[in-house]
Motif scaffolding. Structure first.
Motif, short mmCIF file in Angstrom:
data_model
loop_
_atom_site.label_atom_id
_atom_site.label_comp_id
_atom_site.label_asym_id
_atom_site.label_seq_id
_atom_site.Cartn_x
_atom_site.Cartn_y
_atom_site.Cartn_z
N PRO A 80 10.01 9.62 0.71
CA PRO A 80 8.71 10.19 0.34
C PRO A 80 7.71 10.18 1.48
O PRO A 80 6.92 11.12 1.63
CB PRO A 80 8.23 9.31 -0.82
N GLU A 81 7.73 9.12 2.29
CA GLU A 81 6.74 9.02 3.37
C GLU A 81 6.97 10.07 4.46
O GLU A 81 6.09 10.29 5.29
CB GLU A 81 6.70 7.61 3.97
N PHE A 97 -7.48 3.68 -3.02
CA PHE A 97 -7.25 2.28 -2.66
C PHE A 97 -8.55 1.51 -2.81
O PHE A 97 -9.52 1.80 -2.10
CB PHE A 97 -6.69 2.19 -1.24
N TYR A 106 -6.49 7.70 5.33
CA TYR A 106 -5.25 6.91 5.23
C TYR A 106 -3.99 7.70 5.61
O TYR A 106 -3.10 7.17 6.25
CB TYR A 106 -5.09 6.35 3.81
N HIS A 132 -2.69 8.77 9.83
CA HIS A 132 -2.31 7.86 10.91
C HIS A 132 -1.25 8.41 11.83
O HIS A 132 -1.22 8.13 13.02
CB HIS A 132 -1.82 6.54 10.32
N ARG A 159 0.06 13.79 12.55
CA ARG A 159 0.70 15.08 12.33
C ARG A 159 -0.22 16.04 11.57
O ARG A 159 0.05 17.21 11.46
CB ARG A 159 1.99 14.89 11.53
N ALA A 182 0.56 5.44 -1.47
CA ALA A 182 0.55 5.17 -0.04
C ALA A 182 1.80 5.70 0.64
O ALA A 182 1.76 6.22 1.75
CB ALA A 182 0.41 3.67 0.21
N ARG A 183 2.93 5.60 -0.04
CA ARG A 183 4.17 6.12 0.55
C ARG A 183 4.09 7.63 0.72
O ARG A 183 4.45 8.18 1.76
CB ARG A 183 5.37 5.79 -0.35
N GLY A 200 2.50 8.88 3.64
CA GLY A 200 3.19 8.74 4.91
C GLY A 200 3.44 7.31 5.39
O GLY A 200 3.82 7.11 6.54
N SER A 201 3.23 6.31 4.53
CA SER A 201 3.43 4.93 4.97
C SER A 201 4.86 4.46 4.72
O SER A 201 5.32 4.49 3.59
CB SER A 201 2.48 3.99 4.25
N GLY A 202 5.50 4.00 5.77
CA GLY A 202 6.80 3.36 5.62
C GLY A 202 6.61 1.96 5.06
O GLY A 202 5.48 1.52 4.88
N ARG A 245 4.11 -0.54 7.05
CA ARG A 245 2.69 -0.16 6.99
C ARG A 245 2.17 -0.29 5.56
O ARG A 245 1.04 -0.72 5.33
CB ARG A 245 2.51 1.26 7.49
N LEU A 246 3.02 0.06 4.60
CA LEU A 246 2.65 -0.08 3.20
C LEU A 246 2.30 -1.53 2.89
O LEU A 246 1.28 -1.83 2.27
CB LEU A 246 3.82 0.38 2.32
#
Lengths: 298, 228
Positions: A73-74, A88, A99, A102, A105, B125-126, B129-131, B134-135
Motif C-alpha cells: 500500500p505504501e 493524526f 505527511y 516525505h 515524489r 499512514a501506510r 507512503g510510510s513503510g 517510518r510508520l
C-alpha cells in the motif's frame, strides 16, 4: 486511468467486480450496506488482498494475480479519503498535510491545495479542534498532497452534518477539474452522487448490477440544477483547449470534450452558478461555470 | 544532613532503578509488540514467563536467579568462564534482580497502549507512503508514548521497592547492593536502630514523592504534545 478487475471471497461473501475510471472522471459507487463497496476500494488501496484479478493505474500494475504482483500500500500512490478522516491527532494540520510528501515524489503544490480547500487558517491547529467539515477538507488535502495517481473516497460526507456537506461538495468537484485524477467515490446518498459524479455503478452482494451516466438535469434528486439544455459540439479550439458548443443560448465554450463535432450533449448549469446581472443590455458578458454531460437524449 | 551510609543507599537505589528502566525498556517494547501485534506458536508460554515475577514470591525469583546466574549456575558459569563476568553479589546483579521483577509491569503498560492504538491511523499512514519503520517512528511510537512513560514509572517504582529478589540474589552488601529497602531492613535488625530506620523511611518517602511529581509533569507535557 484506473482499470480494475478483482474478485475476493470472504466467508459466504463473494466480490467480483470489473470497472474502469478515466482521469477527470468521478465514478460513484453505491449499493446497500455490506454489498462490498468499501472492500472494493480497500482492494484497490492494497489494504486487503484480492484472491485474483488485476489492478492497473495509468499503465502501472498494482496487482496482478497471474504475474504475482502485489504492490504494498505504501508504494501504490493512492489517495484515500476515509469517512472518519483519520487525521493524526499528535500532529498539527500542517504536519498532517505534509505527511505524505516525505518521499519527494509529490509534485502537487502545497499552496495550491491549501487555497483550493480553503484551509490556510487551520494550518497551526490540532485535528481535535476542527469541525467535521474542516477535518474532512484537511483529510482530502492530505491525500491530494501525497501526489496520488488516483483518489478513493469512502463516504467522505457520511459523518458530516447536512448543512456542512454543501461546504465540501464544491471542493470535490474542483478536484476533478484541477487534477487529472480518476476519482472513485463511494456513497449511498443519491443527492451527493447526482451533484458530483459523472457516472455511477451499483454494487449488490458483491456484483456490479448497474453502470450508467449520472442522470443529469430535470432529475428531482438534483435540486441545484438551474438550467438544462441540449447543445451540439461545433468544434474544438486547440489554441485555448476549449470545445465550442452550439445551443439555443448561442455559442458556449466549455473545457475540452472528447466527443467529435456533431455530437449532441447535455449542458447543465448549476443553480448556484447563475447570478442575475444587474443591468441587462449593458454589453457585459456573464461567464458561467458550465458542465457538459455526454449522452444527450436529444 | 544525611549520613554517608544513607547517601550511599539513596544513590544506589536511584542508580539501580535508573539502570533497571534503561535495561528493560528495549526488550520490554519488543515483547509488548510481539504480544500485542503478533500471533505465533508459544505466545501463551511467553506471556506466562513474562508475568511469572508478578505472581511468584520475590524470594523465589531471587533464588532462581541465584541458581541460574550464580558462578556455578548454567548461565552464570558460562558467563564467568567465557567473559570472566559474575553478577552475583554485585551492583549489576541488583539491577538484574530489579529488572526481572519490573519487566512484567513495563510489558503490560506498553502492551496495553499498543492495543489501544488505532490501527485505522496506521492504515492511513501506510497509504500515505510510510513503510513499517517510518510508520512505527512517526505514528505508533508517539501514540504509545504515554504507555511507555507509564511503564518506565512503574518499573522505576518497582525497582525502588524491590527487596526479596535482591537480598536473595545479591545479598546485602553496603555500597554495592544495599539499596534503601535493604538498608532499612538492616537498621530495623540493629539494636537501637529505630531512629536510623525512621530516617530511611523519610528518605524513601521523599524520593517517592519526587519521582511521582516528576512523572506527573512528564505525563502532562506529553499529553499536551499529543493533543489528545
Amino acid at each position: 486511468m484506473l482499470q480494475v478487475q478483482v474478485h475476493r471471497h470472504i466467508g459466504t461473501f463473494d466480490l467480483d467486480v470489473r470497472l474502469d475510471v478515466e482521469a477527470h472522471e468521478i465514478l460513484a459507487v453505491h449499493g446497500p450496506s455490506g454489498s462490498g463497496k468499501t472492500t472494493l476500494i480497500n482492494l484497490i488501496a492494497g489494504l486487503q488482498r484480492p484472491d485474483g484479478g488485476r489492478i492497473v493505474v495509468d499503465g502501472r500494475v498494482l496487482f496482478d494475480s497471474a504475474e504475482r504482483i502485489n504492490v504494498r500500500p505504501e508504494a501504490r500512490r493512492v489517495g484515500y479519503v476515509f469517512q472518519d478522516y483519520r487525521l493524526f491527532p499528535h500532529m498539527s494540520v500542517a504536519s498532517n498535510l505534509g505527511y505524505g510528501r516525505h518521499s519527494g515524489r509529490s509534485r502537487v503544490d502545497f499552496d495550491e491545495v491549501v487555497d483550493l480547500l480553503d484551509i490556510r487558517g487551520l494550518l497551526r491547529r490540532r485535528p481535535r479542534s476542527l469541525s467535521g467539515g474542516e477535518s474532512q477538507r484537511v483529510a482530502i488535502g492530505r491525500a491530494l498532497l501525497s501526489g496520488p495517481s488516483l483518489l478513493l473516497m469512502d463516504e467522505p460526507l457520511a459523518s458530516i452534518d447536512p448543512e456542512r456537506k454543501a461546504e465540501i461538495l464544491p471542493f470535490i468537484r474542483r478536484l476533478r477539474d484541477t487534477f487529472a485524477l480518476p476519482i472513485v467515490y463511494v456513497s449511498h446518498a443519491a443527492e451527493e452522487i447526482a451533484q458530483i459524479a459523472d457516472r455511477s455503478i451499483r454494487i449488490e452482494n458483491g456484483r456490479l448490477t448497474a453502470s450508467e451516466p449520472v442522470l443529469p438535469p430535470g432529475n428531482p434528486t438534483m435540486p441545484d440544477t438551474g438550467l438544462r439544455l441540449i447543445a451540439e459540439v461545433l468544434g474544438h479550439d486547440t489554441g485555448t483547449g476549449l470545445t465550442v458548443l452550439g445551443s439555443s443560448l448561442g455559442r458556449l465554450f466549455v473545457p475540452r470534450r472528447s466527443e467529435p463535432p456533431g455530437t449532441k450533449v447535455q449542458v447543465v448549469v448549476g443553480a448556484t452558478a447563475i447570478e442575475p446581472i444587474a443591468e441587462t443590455g449593458s454589453g457585459g458578458v456573464a461567464v458561467l461555470p458550465v458542465r457538459a454531460v455526454a449522452g444527450a437524449h436529444a | 544532613m544525611m549520613t554517608p551510609a544513607e547517601t550511599d543507599a539513596l544513590w544506589l537505589s536511584i542508580r539501580v532503578a535508573a539502570w533497571c528502566v534503561v535495561a528493560i525498556l528495549p526488550p520490554g517494547m519488543v515483547v509488548a509488540w510481539l504480544l500485542a501485534r503478533r500471533d505465533f506458536y508459544g505466545k501463551n508460554l511467553l506471556n506466562g514467563a513474562v508475568h511469572l515475577p508478578l505472581v511468584l514470591p520475590p524470594v523465589a525469583i531471587g533464588y532462581l536467579l541465584l541458581v541460574l546466574l550464580g558462578r556455578n549456575g548454567p548461565i552464570g558459569g558460562w558467563l564467568y568462564d567465557t567473559f570472566g563476568i559474575s553478577v552475583a553479589f554485585t551492583f549489576e546483579g541488583a539491577v538484574v534482580a530489579s529488572a526481572v521483577m519490573a519487566f512484567p509491569l513495563m510489558v503490560r503498560a506498553i502492551r496495553l497502549s499498543l492495543e489501544t492504538v488505532d490501527d485505522r491511523l496506521e492504515a492511513a499512514a501506510r497509504i500515505l507512503g510510510s513503510g513499517p519503520l517510518r510508520l512505527f517512528v512517526t505514528i505508533t511510537l508517539p501514540l504509545i508514548a504515554p504507555g511507555i512513560l507509564t511503564g518506565c514509572i512503574l518499573a522505576f517504582a518497582r525497582s525502588l521497592g524491590e527487596f526479596g529478589a535482591t537480598i536473595t540474589f545479591v545479598s546485602n552488601i553496603a555500597g554495592e547492593t544495599r539499596t534503601l529497602p535493604l538498608a532499612l531492613y538492616t537498621m530495623a535488625q540493629t539494636p537501637d536502630g529505630e531512629t536510623g530506620a525512621l530516617r530511611l523511611v523519610a528518605i524513601s518517602v521523599g524520593l517517592a514523592m519526587l519521582a511521582l511529581l516528576g512523572s506527573e509533569i512528564a505525563a502532562r507535557r506529553l499529553q499536551r504534545r499529543l493533543g489528545v
